[in-house]
Design an enzyme around this catalytic site. Structure first.
Site, PDB file in Angstrom:
ATOM      1  N   THR A   9      36.016  21.247  43.617  1.00 46.93           N
ATOM      2  CA  THR A   9      37.009  21.207  44.699  1.00 46.93           C
ATOM      3  C   THR A   9      37.928  19.991  44.555  1.00 46.93           C
ATOM      4  OG1 THR A   9      35.541  19.982  46.172  1.00 46.93           O
ATOM      5  CG2 THR A   9      35.463  22.397  46.308  1.00 46.93           C
TER       6      THR A   9
ATOM      7  N   PHE B  40      30.799  23.775  60.200  1.00 48.24           N
ATOM      8  CA  PHE B  40      31.652  24.171  59.095  1.00 48.24           C
ATOM      9  C   PHE B  40      32.239  25.568  59.331  1.00 48.24           C
ATOM     10  CE2 PHE B  40      31.912  24.199  54.281  1.00 48.24           C
ATOM     11  CZ  PHE B  40      32.617  23.023  54.231  1.00 48.24           C
TER      12      PHE B  40
ATOM     13  N   SER C 188      29.428  32.438  39.442  1.00 48.64           N
ATOM     14  CA  SER C 188      30.116  31.159  39.242  1.00 48.64           C
ATOM     15  C   SER C 188      29.614  30.207  40.323  1.00 48.64           C
ATOM     16  CB  SER C 188      31.636  31.342  39.314  1.00 48.64           C
ATOM     17  OG  SER C 188      32.001  32.050  40.475  1.00 48.64           O
TER      18      SER C 188
ATOM     19  N   ASP D  88      44.422  21.692  53.278  1.00 45.60           N
ATOM     20  CA  ASP D  88      44.640  21.258  54.667  1.00 45.60           C
ATOM     21  C   ASP D  88      44.736  19.748  54.680  1.00 45.60           C
ATOM     22  OD1 ASP D  88      44.272  23.767  56.125  1.00 45.60           O
ATOM     23  OD2 ASP D  88      42.198  23.631  55.416  1.00 45.60           O
TER      24      ASP D  88
ATOM     25  N   ALA E  24      50.112  28.627  49.461  1.00 45.04           N
ATOM     26  CA  ALA E  24      49.517  28.762  48.124  1.00 45.04           C
ATOM     27  C   ALA E  24      50.395  29.628  47.224  1.00 45.04           C
ATOM     28  CB  ALA E  24      48.113  29.350  48.243  1.00 45.04           C
TER      29      ALA E  24
ATOM     30  N   GLU F  97      30.312  26.522  42.578  1.00 47.72           N
ATOM     31  CA  GLU F  97      31.312  25.545  43.042  1.00 47.72           C
ATOM     32  C   GLU F  97      30.635  24.219  43.395  1.00 47.72           C
ATOM     33  OE1 GLU F  97      34.404  27.008  45.640  1.00 47.72           O
ATOM     34  OE2 GLU F  97      34.195  25.220  46.890  1.00 47.72           O
TER      35      GLU F  97
ATOM     36  N   ARG G 229      46.646  26.127  49.156  1.00 45.53           N
ATOM     37  CA  ARG G 229      47.520  25.289  49.966  1.00 45.53           C
ATOM     38  C   ARG G 229      46.781  24.009  50.340  1.00 45.53           C
ATOM     39  NH1 ARG G 229      48.602  26.484  56.163  1.00 45.53           N
ATOM     40  NH2 ARG G 229      46.565  25.519  56.161  1.00 45.53           N
TER      41      ARG G 229
ATOM     42  N   HIS H 116      30.291  34.114  43.802  1.00 42.55           N
ATOM     43  CA  HIS H 116      30.678  32.708  43.628  1.00 42.55           C
ATOM     44  C   HIS H 116      29.885  31.888  44.647  1.00 42.55           C
ATOM     45  CE1 HIS H 116      33.412  29.315  42.761  1.00 42.55           C
ATOM     46  NE2 HIS H 116      33.412  29.088  44.066  1.00 42.55           N
TER      47      HIS H 116
HETATM   48  P1  FAD Z   1      47.557  30.069  52.042  1.00 38.83           P
HETATM   49  O1  FAD Z   1      47.227  31.255  51.221  1.00 38.83           O
HETATM   50  O2  FAD Z   1      48.865  29.417  51.819  1.00 38.83           O
HETATM   51  O3  FAD Z   1      47.421  30.511  53.575  1.00 38.83           O
HETATM   52  C1  FAD Z   1      47.397  29.529  54.592  1.00 38.83           C
HETATM   53  C2  FAD Z   1      47.835  30.166  55.916  1.00 38.83           C
HETATM   54  O4  FAD Z   1      49.229  30.464  55.871  1.00 38.83           O
HETATM   55  C3  FAD Z   1      47.139  31.498  56.242  1.00 38.83           C
HETATM   56  O5  FAD Z   1      46.945  31.550  57.627  1.00 38.83           O
HETATM   57  C4  FAD Z   1      48.143  32.553  55.793  1.00 38.83           C
HETATM   58  O6  FAD Z   1      48.000  33.761  56.524  1.00 38.83           O
HETATM   59  C5  FAD Z   1      49.462  31.835  56.101  1.00 38.83           C
HETATM   60  N1  FAD Z   1      50.537  32.226  55.189  1.00 38.83           N
HETATM   61  C6  FAD Z   1      50.496  32.268  53.843  1.00 38.83           C
HETATM   62  N2  FAD Z   1      51.685  32.617  53.331  1.00 38.83           N
HETATM   63  C7  FAD Z   1      52.520  32.780  54.397  1.00 38.83           C
HETATM   64  C8  FAD Z   1      53.905  33.102  54.537  1.00 38.83           C
HETATM   65  N3  FAD Z   1      54.662  33.332  53.467  1.00 38.83           N
HETATM   66  N4  FAD Z   1      54.425  33.144  55.796  1.00 38.83           N
HETATM   67  C9  FAD Z   1      53.652  32.902  56.888  1.00 38.83           C
HETATM   68  N5  FAD Z   1      52.325  32.583  56.801  1.00 38.83           N
HETATM   69  C10 FAD Z   1      51.783  32.522  55.577  1.00 38.83           C
HETATM   70  N6  FAD Z   1      40.503  23.258  50.500  1.00 38.83           N
HETATM   71  C11 FAD Z   1      40.669  22.078  49.859  1.00 38.83           C
HETATM   72  O7  FAD Z   1      41.252  21.151  50.436  1.00 38.83           O
HETATM   73  N7  FAD Z   1      40.198  21.856  48.596  1.00 38.83           N
HETATM   74  C12 FAD Z   1      39.570  22.838  47.906  1.00 38.83           C
HETATM   75  O8  FAD Z   1      39.164  22.620  46.763  1.00 38.83           O
HETATM   76  C13 FAD Z   1      39.383  24.118  48.535  1.00 38.83           C
HETATM   77  N8  FAD Z   1      38.808  25.126  47.870  1.00 38.83           N
HETATM   78  C14 FAD Z   1      38.726  26.373  48.473  1.00 38.83           C
HETATM   79  C15 FAD Z   1      38.192  27.443  47.747  1.00 38.83           C
HETATM   80  C16 FAD Z   1      38.098  28.704  48.319  1.00 38.83           C
HETATM   81  C17 FAD Z   1      37.544  29.835  47.496  1.00 38.83           C
HETATM   82  C18 FAD Z   1      38.509  28.898  49.659  1.00 38.83           C
HETATM   83  C19 FAD Z   1      38.351  30.256  50.302  1.00 38.83           C
HETATM   84  C20 FAD Z   1      39.038  27.859  50.390  1.00 38.83           C
HETATM   85  C21 FAD Z   1      39.170  26.580  49.811  1.00 38.83           C
HETATM   86  N9  FAD Z   1      39.741  25.507  50.491  1.00 38.83           N
HETATM   87  C22 FAD Z   1      39.874  24.280  49.850  1.00 38.83           C
HETATM   88  C23 FAD Z   1      40.220  25.654  51.863  1.00 38.83           C
HETATM   89  C24 FAD Z   1      41.724  25.993  51.921  1.00 38.83           C
HETATM   90  O9  FAD Z   1      42.467  24.928  51.402  1.00 38.83           O
HETATM   91  C25 FAD Z   1      42.083  26.223  53.386  1.00 38.83           C
HETATM   92  O10 FAD Z   1      41.483  27.391  53.848  1.00 38.83           O
HETATM   93  C26 FAD Z   1      43.578  26.200  53.686  1.00 38.83           C
HETATM   94  O11 FAD Z   1      43.726  26.170  55.113  1.00 38.83           O
HETATM   95  C27 FAD Z   1      44.342  27.421  53.214  1.00 38.83           C
HETATM   96  O12 FAD Z   1      44.532  27.414  51.870  1.00 38.83           O
HETATM   97  P2  FAD Z   1      45.062  28.769  51.157  1.00 38.83           P
HETATM   98  O13 FAD Z   1      45.276  28.439  49.756  1.00 38.83           O
HETATM   99  O14 FAD Z   1      44.186  29.896  51.482  1.00 38.83           O
HETATM  100  O15 FAD Z   1      46.470  28.914  51.924  1.00 38.83           O
END
Ligand code: FAD
Length: 276
Positions: A39, A206, A6, A99, A113, A8, A97, A256
């Site tokens: 993204t 990065f 896939s 940033d 997330a 991106e 989630r 990916h």
């Molecule tokens: P989460 O899974 O919510 O985790 C975030 C942090 O919170 C982690 O440290 C986790 O350990 C902690 N955490 C989670 N749940 C809990 C809980 N219940 N209690 C306490 N701590 C918790 N960013 C963008 O802005 N746009 C994009 O399109 C984008 N695409 C991405 C695609 C991929 C494949 C990846 C790997 C990353 C991408 N990112 C993108 C970056 C991502 O948004 C960041 O890494 C962000 O900081 C975390 O998102 P997450 O969904 O992993 O968060």
């Protein structure tokens, strides 16, 4: 390639960028991707460009995944955006989630997330295949590796179908993560995210920000090449092809590629991975 791939992309900011991305997509479609993803800027900042690019991919007859971040969002806006995506025919989401830029605070009605995944399932049932992000080397804000692993498990249990990892250069970190995940009884496919190396300074900046370790020997080599982009690209192809080869041999569920809207490096890696 005998492994699903896939690709991106990020939404282009200019008409020239859109034209270039169209050519990039056409070149990469030759590899028959399982899907192409786009993204989404945190806070919905790129919604128009993201949705527009996803629409173009679907019109080109290719499955598209829309990244979707929830930081700062309300349930009402997320509901509305999910409705738009369903109406467009989108069947796959990468639920994140995200940033917000520093100084914005978190706000919104979603904290993690996992909250978004649960909300999407509640609102739309099985209308979407949901991908989530995974971090074999740990998310930079994680309290501990174990807490991060549990957080990953929570979002899968909330309803995710599969995961894509942050890019990495240490294959062992991925293998360990995959073992840990399976120990927790999580059996969704965890697809390695692959970052082709085409530029040294940008890659280091990065990687520092997203928590990816560049092994010392790779960092030293890249630094040693200075501005010699041909040597950086040639070395990068060797390193990343070897990584993909090792992952494929170990039976990963797919690859990916973070294409950075360029086709050359990804195409060359896939060509080198062809069975001879
Ligand atoms: P989460 O899974 O919510 O985790 C975030 C942090 O919170 C982690 O440290 C986790 O350990 C902690 N955490 C989670 N749940 C809990 C809980 N219940 N209690 C306490 N701590 C918790 N960013 C963008 O802005 N746009 C994009 O399109 C984008 N695409 C991405 C695609 C991929 C494949 C990846 C790997 C990353 C991408 N990112 C993108 C970056 C991502 O948004 C960041 O890494 C962000 O900081 C975390 O998102 P997450 O969904 O992993 O968060």
């Amino acid at each position: 390639m005998n492994i699903p791939v896939s690709f991106e992309f990020f939404p282009p900011k200019t008409p020239e960028g859109a034209d270039k991305l169209r050519l990039t997509r056409q070149a990469l479609y030759a590899h028959r991707p399982e899907f192409c993803s786009v993204t989404f800027g945190a806070g919905g900042s790129t919604q128009e460009g993201t949705f527009g690019t996803v629409k173009s991919i679907l019109e080109e007859g290719v499955a598209a995944a829309c990244h979707f971040s929830c930081v700062g969002a309300t349930k009402a806006t997320v509901r509305e955006q999910l409705g738009l995506l369903r109406a467009m025919g989108v069947k796959r989401l990468v639920a994140l989630r995200g940033d917000l830029p520093s100084g914005y605070g978190m706000g919104g009605e979603f904290h993690y997330a996992s909250d978004l995944v649960a909300f999407i399932r509640l609102e739309t049932g099985n209308a979407f295949h949901i991908e989530v992000a995974a971090y074999p080397e740990g998310h930079p804000q994680a309290r501990s590796a174990e807490a991060d692993l549990q957080a990953f498990a929570t979002k899968v249990r909330a309803g995710a179908d599969s995961a894509i990892t942050q890019y990495f250069f240490n294959a062992d970190a991925y293998f360990r993560f995959a073992d840990d995940v399976s120990r927790l009884g999580i059996d969704v496919p965890v697809v390695p995210g692959i970052m082709p190396i085409t530029n040294s300074t940008q890659l280091m900046r990065f990687s520092d920000a997203c928590g990816t370790e560049i092994p010392r020997w790779i960092r030293l080599r890249l630094q040693g090449f200075g501005d010699d982009t041909a040597s950086i690209k040639s070395f990068g192809l060797d390193v990343v092809t070897a990584l993909c080869d090792r992952l494929r041999a170990a039976g990963v569920p797919g690859l990916h590629f973070y294409t950075m809207n360029q086709s050359a490096a990804t195409t060359e890696i896939l060509r080198r991975l062809q069975p001879v």
